[in-house]
Design a protein around this motif. Structure first.
Motif, PDB file in Angstrom:
ATOM      1  N   HIS A  34       0.826  -1.206   0.000  1.00  0.00           N
ATOM      2  CA  HIS A  34       0.000   0.000   0.000  1.00  0.00           C
ATOM      3  C   HIS A  34       0.871   1.272   0.000  1.00  0.00           C
ATOM      4  O   HIS A  34       0.726   2.115  -0.883  1.00  0.00           O
ATOM      5  N   SER A  51     -10.475   6.352  -3.864  1.00  0.00           N
ATOM      6  CA  SER A  51      -9.265   6.266  -3.032  1.00  0.00           C
ATOM      7  C   SER A  51      -9.339   5.169  -1.969  1.00  0.00           C
ATOM      8  O   SER A  51      -8.311   4.763  -1.417  1.00  0.00           O
ATOM      9  N   ARG A  71     -15.822   4.911   4.017  1.00  0.00           N
ATOM     10  CA  ARG A  71     -14.392   5.102   3.727  1.00  0.00           C
ATOM     11  C   ARG A  71     -14.033   6.588   3.843  1.00  0.00           C
ATOM     12  O   ARG A  71     -12.960   6.937   4.327  1.00  0.00           O
ATOM     13  N   ALA A  87     -17.704   9.686  -8.837  1.00  0.00           N
ATOM     14  CA  ALA A  87     -16.843  10.506  -9.705  1.00  0.00           C
ATOM     15  C   ALA A  87     -17.665  11.115 -10.851  1.00  0.00           C
ATOM     16  O   ALA A  87     -17.420  12.254 -11.253  1.00  0.00           O
ATOM     17  N   LEU A 116     -14.293   8.322 -15.774  1.00  0.00           N
ATOM     18  CA  LEU A 116     -14.446   8.751 -14.372  1.00  0.00           C
ATOM     19  C   LEU A 116     -13.411   9.816 -14.003  1.00  0.00           C
ATOM     20  O   LEU A 116     -13.703  10.726 -13.221  1.00  0.00           O
TER      21      LEU A 116
HETATM   22  N1  SAM Z   1      -7.642   3.123  -4.607  1.00  0.00           N
HETATM   23  C1  SAM Z   1      -7.777   2.268  -3.442  1.00  0.00           C
HETATM   24  C2  SAM Z   1      -6.667   1.249  -3.391  1.00  0.00           C
HETATM   25  O1  SAM Z   1      -5.866   1.216  -4.317  1.00  0.00           O
HETATM   26  O2  SAM Z   1      -6.580   0.508  -2.403  1.00  0.00           O
HETATM   27  C3  SAM Z   1      -9.163   1.629  -3.343  1.00  0.00           C
HETATM   28  C4  SAM Z   1      -9.502   0.644  -4.404  1.00  0.00           C
HETATM   29  S1  SAM Z   1     -11.118  -0.049  -4.157  1.00  0.00           S
HETATM   30  C5  SAM Z   1     -10.930  -1.566  -4.977  1.00  0.00           C
HETATM   31  C6  SAM Z   1     -12.124   0.940  -5.245  1.00  0.00           C
HETATM   32  C7  SAM Z   1     -12.717   2.165  -4.594  1.00  0.00           C
HETATM   33  O3  SAM Z   1     -13.343   2.939  -5.591  1.00  0.00           O
HETATM   34  C8  SAM Z   1     -13.746   1.847  -3.531  1.00  0.00           C
HETATM   35  O4  SAM Z   1     -13.439   2.533  -2.332  1.00  0.00           O
HETATM   36  C9  SAM Z   1     -15.062   2.340  -4.133  1.00  0.00           C
HETATM   37  O5  SAM Z   1     -15.957   2.845  -3.156  1.00  0.00           O
HETATM   38  C10 SAM Z   1     -14.570   3.432  -5.089  1.00  0.00           C
HETATM   39  N2  SAM Z   1     -15.415   3.687  -6.271  1.00  0.00           N
HETATM   40  C11 SAM Z   1     -15.909   2.767  -7.144  1.00  0.00           C
HETATM   41  N3  SAM Z   1     -16.625   3.381  -8.113  1.00  0.00           N
HETATM   42  C12 SAM Z   1     -16.593   4.704  -7.843  1.00  0.00           C
HETATM   43  C13 SAM Z   1     -17.160   5.869  -8.474  1.00  0.00           C
HETATM   44  N4  SAM Z   1     -17.904   5.767  -9.575  1.00  0.00           N
HETATM   45  N5  SAM Z   1     -16.905   7.076  -7.934  1.00  0.00           N
HETATM   46  C14 SAM Z   1     -16.160   7.190  -6.805  1.00  0.00           C
HETATM   47  N6  SAM Z   1     -15.619   6.131  -6.165  1.00  0.00           N
HETATM   48  C15 SAM Z   1     -15.814   4.908  -6.674  1.00  0.00           C
END
Ligand code: SAM
Length: 240
Positions: free
Chosen positions: A56, A80, A107, A130, A160
């Motif tokens: 991470h 994020s 989150r 997004a 996005l």
């Molecule tokens: N970036 C982080 C990492 O690398 O550990 C988190 C990855 S997690 C698999 C994906 C994240 O994207 C989740 O927290 C989810 O809530 C967010 N997410 C998914 N679709 C989204 C959208 N359309 N707009 C904003 N956030 C989104």
């Protein structure tokens, strides 16, 4: 300094990133809060200290190995999750102004608590999709750098993330395995969102040795008014 902090600082210093005691303390606090809150909500599948620092923290900071962070003022991190990659980057480069967007409010609550505990300034945590936030004037066509790690395939991610990038700014998609197919598939979305590929970088994690690919995409002009489409569509019907 414990063993983990030792290799972490040494490997980063090879890339010109020197961490102070205070910054190491911030990473330690981040680690503790991540593990503590992870018991109440799903933030990460990785909880062992070495692994969190490698997969991470180090992984997030690796973007700075290929992109000069000192030239960036405003950074937006889309999807994020528990703060990756933007919070480790902010700890290393305190002058960054960060906007975090995530659609999961739990989150965002974790991140707000984290930002307070780490005493980070100029970090805004926004709850929303997004697709919706990228339509707001204060965020649209505004950021020098936009990041996304492990959120979606590139064709959907472009829709996005690119609306947040200013003209001649950069979108950095942080990927694992070889993204050659994703890049081919993303041609139309890049064209529609007024962007072009800038560079692609292959890295390996220092111990686990798994592959990482950083794809940098440059925005060439403002976002057309029809993008992003309504929430959900970029993922359901990507521009391919
Ligand atoms: N970036 C982080 C990492 O690398 O550990 C988190 C990855 S997690 C698999 C994906 C994240 O994207 C989740 O927290 C989810 O809530 C967010 N997410 C998914 N679709 C989204 C959208 N359309 N707009 C904003 N956030 C989104």
């Amino acid at each position: 300094m414990n063993q983990t902090e030792q290799w972490f600082s040494e490997l980063l210093s090879e890339h010109g990133i020197t961490l102070s005691e205070e910054q190491l303390h911030q990473f330690d606090t981040y680690y503790r809060l991540l593990v503590e809150w992870n018991e109440k909500m799903n933030l990460t599948g990785i909880t062992e200290r070495e692994a969190v620092y490698e997969k991470h923290f180090y992984d997030s900071i690796s973007l700075a190995f290929v992109k000069d962070m000192t030239s960036i003022k405003r950074l937006a991190d889309i999807g994020s999750g528990a703060g990756f990659p933007s919070i480790p980057l902010k700890i290393c480069f305190p002058d960054l102004h960060i906007t975090i967007v995530d659609s999961l409010n739990k989150r965002i609550q974790f991140l707000q608590h984290l930002v307070t505990e780490l005493k980070l300034e100029h970090v805004e945590c926004v709850h929303g999709r997004a697709e919706d936030i990228g339509r707001l004037l204060e965020h649209r066509d505004s950021y020098d750098l936009v990041t996304a790690r492990a959120v979606a395939r590139l064709a959907a991610l472009n829709e996005l993330c690119l609306p947040f990038v200013r003209k001649h700014g950069v979108f950095a998609a942080m990927k694992g395995a070889d993204p050659a197919d994703e890049l081919k598939e993303a041609k139309r979305s890049m064209f529609e969102l007024k962007a072009k590929p800038l560079s692609s970088h292959h890295l390996k994690l220092p111990f686990e040795q798994s592959d990482r690919h950083l794809i940098l995409i440059e925005k060439t002009s403002g976002t057309p008014s029809k993008y992003p489409r309504k929430a959900g569509l970029p993922l359901k019907q990507p521009l391919i």
